[in-house]
Design a protein around this motif. Structure first.
Motif, PDB file in Angstrom:
ATOM      1  N   ASN A  61       0.920  -1.156  -0.037  1.00 41.83           N
ATOM      2  CA  ASN A  61      -0.123  -0.126  -0.036  1.00 41.83           C
ATOM      3  C   ASN A  61       0.693   1.351  -0.004  1.00 41.83           C
ATOM      4  N   LYS A  77      -0.060   3.839  -2.851  1.00 42.21           N
ATOM      5  CA  LYS A  77      -0.429   5.346  -2.702  1.00 42.21           C
ATOM      6  C   LYS A  77       0.097   6.475  -3.740  1.00 42.21           C
ATOM      7  N   HIS A 101     -10.946   4.043  -4.413  1.00 46.33           N
ATOM      8  CA  HIS A 101     -11.601   4.774  -3.428  1.00 46.33           C
ATOM      9  C   HIS A 101     -11.516   6.281  -3.925  1.00 46.33           C
ATOM     10  N   ARG A 107     -15.673   4.824   2.020  1.00 53.90           N
ATOM     11  CA  ARG A 107     -14.686   4.501   2.960  1.00 53.90           C
ATOM     12  C   ARG A 107     -13.661   5.483   3.022  1.00 53.90           C
ATOM     13  N   PRO A 108     -13.929   6.788   3.555  1.00 50.91           N
ATOM     14  CA  PRO A 108     -12.728   7.764   3.486  1.00 50.91           C
ATOM     15  C   PRO A 108     -11.836   7.347   4.784  1.00 50.91           C
ATOM     16  N   ILE A 109     -10.531   7.645   4.676  1.00 54.72           N
ATOM     17  CA  ILE A 109      -9.427   7.360   5.835  1.00 54.72           C
ATOM     18  C   ILE A 109      -9.137   8.826   6.287  1.00 54.72           C
ATOM     19  N   ALA A 110      -9.779   9.914   5.752  1.00 52.99           N
ATOM     20  CA  ALA A 110      -9.398  11.400   6.109  1.00 52.99           C
ATOM     21  C   ALA A 110     -10.556  12.235   5.981  1.00 52.99           C
ATOM     22  N   ASP A 115      -5.594  12.115   0.600  1.00 51.35           N
ATOM     23  CA  ASP A 115      -5.721  10.828   0.951  1.00 51.35           C
ATOM     24  C   ASP A 115      -6.730   9.781   0.434  1.00 51.35           C
ATOM     25  N   ASN A 116      -8.115  10.392   0.482  1.00 54.26           N
ATOM     26  CA  ASN A 116      -9.061   9.742   0.216  1.00 54.26           C
ATOM     27  C   ASN A 116      -8.963   9.163  -1.198  1.00 54.26           C
ATOM     28  N   ARG A 143      -7.470   7.162  -3.260  1.00 54.53           N
ATOM     29  CA  ARG A 143      -6.254   6.111  -3.288  1.00 54.53           C
ATOM     30  C   ARG A 143      -6.932   4.764  -3.889  1.00 54.53           C
ATOM     31  N   GLU A 149      -6.073   0.844  -2.833  1.00 58.15           N
ATOM     32  CA  GLU A 149      -5.620   0.107  -1.904  1.00 58.15           C
ATOM     33  C   GLU A 149      -5.452  -1.545  -1.867  1.00 58.15           C
TER      34      GLU A 149
END
Length: 468
Positions: free
Chosen positions: A342, A346, A385, A429-432, A442-443, A445, A447
């Motif tokens: 990952n 990125k 994402h 599924r945001p990570i930020a 960041d979202n 991406r 994975e």
């Protein structure tokens, strides 16, 4: 007659009981050429003739013979031993019974249906026949009809040539016209046989009439000359043995070549003609250890564990790389490996609002490929994402396409398609946070994770196959 008797005796000595063709369905046409003799004496008529049959062979006193070719005939075989024959003859009469007369001209046209007795005598060279028919005779320009009966003999020199001798009794319908005997001798030629393939065997008797063959096989060929005709030869173009239906056994191991999987190397019947040097029941061509006995389940080799991971090579899906028993001898993907994947993912970049991978991302994708290649049995999942900008439907579509693009690239580099799954999740599924530019970056991406559902199904399938 003395000379004729000597000739017949010589014919007997030369021809013996040899079988010849004669006139039959194979040679239906016949042409005859010869001489004839007219005799009125032994007809049982009043003087100057004698009793019936009297002095029948008195050639010098009673026979009228024209010293030249005086009879021509043509015949056609009908079938069942019957031949229809038409004949024309000329003569000159100067002996009428016991009397002499001035030279009278004699002409005759006759037709007869003859029946050959040759078949009853084993189809040899001797061919007696009986005939019945009629004709018309002109004696010194006086014409009259006759009813004819014939006894004759053909002596066949070859398939096509015979000596013909016959005697015909010609009964005149009118009393004032002479009843008489007409004797004839000559040569008969038969022809007209059909031999389509030109092998010397007529089509009627040729079981392979369109293919040249041998008499011993009724006209059928033996292409490889092994004494077995092609129709019964399983290998008609290769000389072989009768015990193998005409097929060869090149290596002499008792297994014919068409059934021998190793035709040039002597082997065992139980191995389909292939050798088994170590006697382990696995033929050498399939034995990975042909000089070491081992079970068939291990391809003929003794059980080994080359990579020392506790999983025997026969059960090890990665026999050259140490793995775990739980993963069938293959290495398991650790959290650190997923993290490394990952880190590379990125840096995978796409064209704006497109699924097209930018060229500067190839280095990262190649690193991902190398890692995945090390774990040859692991199934990876690629998730796409997006940030929250744009509509939900658009973001979902774009994320699916981008995840699929990464999957297609890795497949093109040699990762089996069966080991990669992909899906898009849009902005779900945001990570930020999506409220800042950094958070949205960041979202956006890709994975990479393990596809655990597929792994479970694959493990279950492998376990079932092993148990079976």
């Amino acid at each position: 007659m003395k000379h004729l008797s000597r000739f017949l005796l010589a014919s007997l000595l030369v021809f013996g009981l040899t079988s010849v063709q004669a006139q039959d369905a194979n040679n239906p046409w016949a042409i005859g050429i010869g001489v004839n003799a007219v005799d009125t004496f032994p007809t049982g008529e009043d003087a100057p003739n004698g009793d019936f049959g009297e002095d029948f062979f008195n050639v010098s006193d009673h026979w009228n013979i024209l010293p030249s070719v005086s009879k021509l005939s043509v015949g056609r075989y009908i079938g069942g031993g019957f031949v229809f024959e038409a004949a024309g003859s000329v003569n000159q009469i100067d002996k009428f019974g016991d009397s002499s007369v001035d030279d009278l001209s004699y002409y005759a046209l006759d037709g007869a249906l003859n029946y050959s007795l040759r078949a009853a005598l084993n189809d040899g060279w001797f061919d007696p026949f009986l005939g019945a028919g009629g004709g018309y005779t002109w004696l010194d320009e006086e014409g009259f009809g006759t009813l004819n009966g014939t006894l004759g003999f053909n002596f066949w020199f070859s398939d096509n040539i015979a000596l013909n001798i016959q005697s015909t009794y010609k009964y005149a319908f009118e009393d004032e016209n002479p009843t008489h005997f007409q004797h004839a001798a000559g040569i008969k030629f038969v022809f007209g046989g059909k031999d389509t393939d030109g092998d010397g065997i007529y089509d009627k008797d040729d079981e392979c009439p369109e293919t040249p063959g041998l008499a011993e096989f009724n006209g059928c060929p033996d292409s490889d000359g092994d004494g077995i005709e092609d129709r019964k030869d399983a290998c008609p173009m290769e000389a072989g043995l009768a015990e193998f239906d005409g097929c060869p056994d090149t290596d002499g191991d008792g297994v014919p070549d068409p059934q021998d999987e190793c035709p040039t190397v002597a082997g065992l019947a139980s191995m389909n003609g292939c050798p088994d040097a170590d006697g382990d029941g696995v033929k050498d061509s399939e034995d990975e250890c042909p000089n070491e006995a081992g079970p068939k389940a291990n391809n003929g080799c003794p059980f080994k564990d080359k990579d020392g991971d506790g999983v025997l090579d026969k059960d090890d899906q990665c026999p050259d790389v140490a793995g775990t028993v739980a993963n069938n001898g293959c290495p398991e993907v650790s959290a650190e490996v997923i993290k490394e994947l990952n880190e590379y993912s990125k840096t995978v970049l796409f064209d704006l609002n497109k699924a097209t991978i930018r060229s500067e991302s190839q280095s990262a994708l190649n690193s991902i490929h190398e890692i995945m290649h090390e774990y040859s049995t692991t199934i990876f999942h690629i998730g796409g994402h997006t940030d929250s900008q744009g509509s939900d439907d658009y973001n979902l579509k774009l994320s699916k396409e981008r995840a699929a693009s990464v999957r297609e690239y890795l497949v093109s580099k040699g990762i089996p398609a069966s080991r990669l799954t992909s899906e898009g999740y849009g902005e779900a599924r945001p990570i930020a946070t999506n409220n800042t530019a950094a958070g949205r970056q960041d979202n956006r991406r890709v994975e990479i994770s393990l596809d655990k559902d597929k792994e479970v199904r694959k493990t279950a399938t492998d376990s079932t196959s092993t148990n079976n």
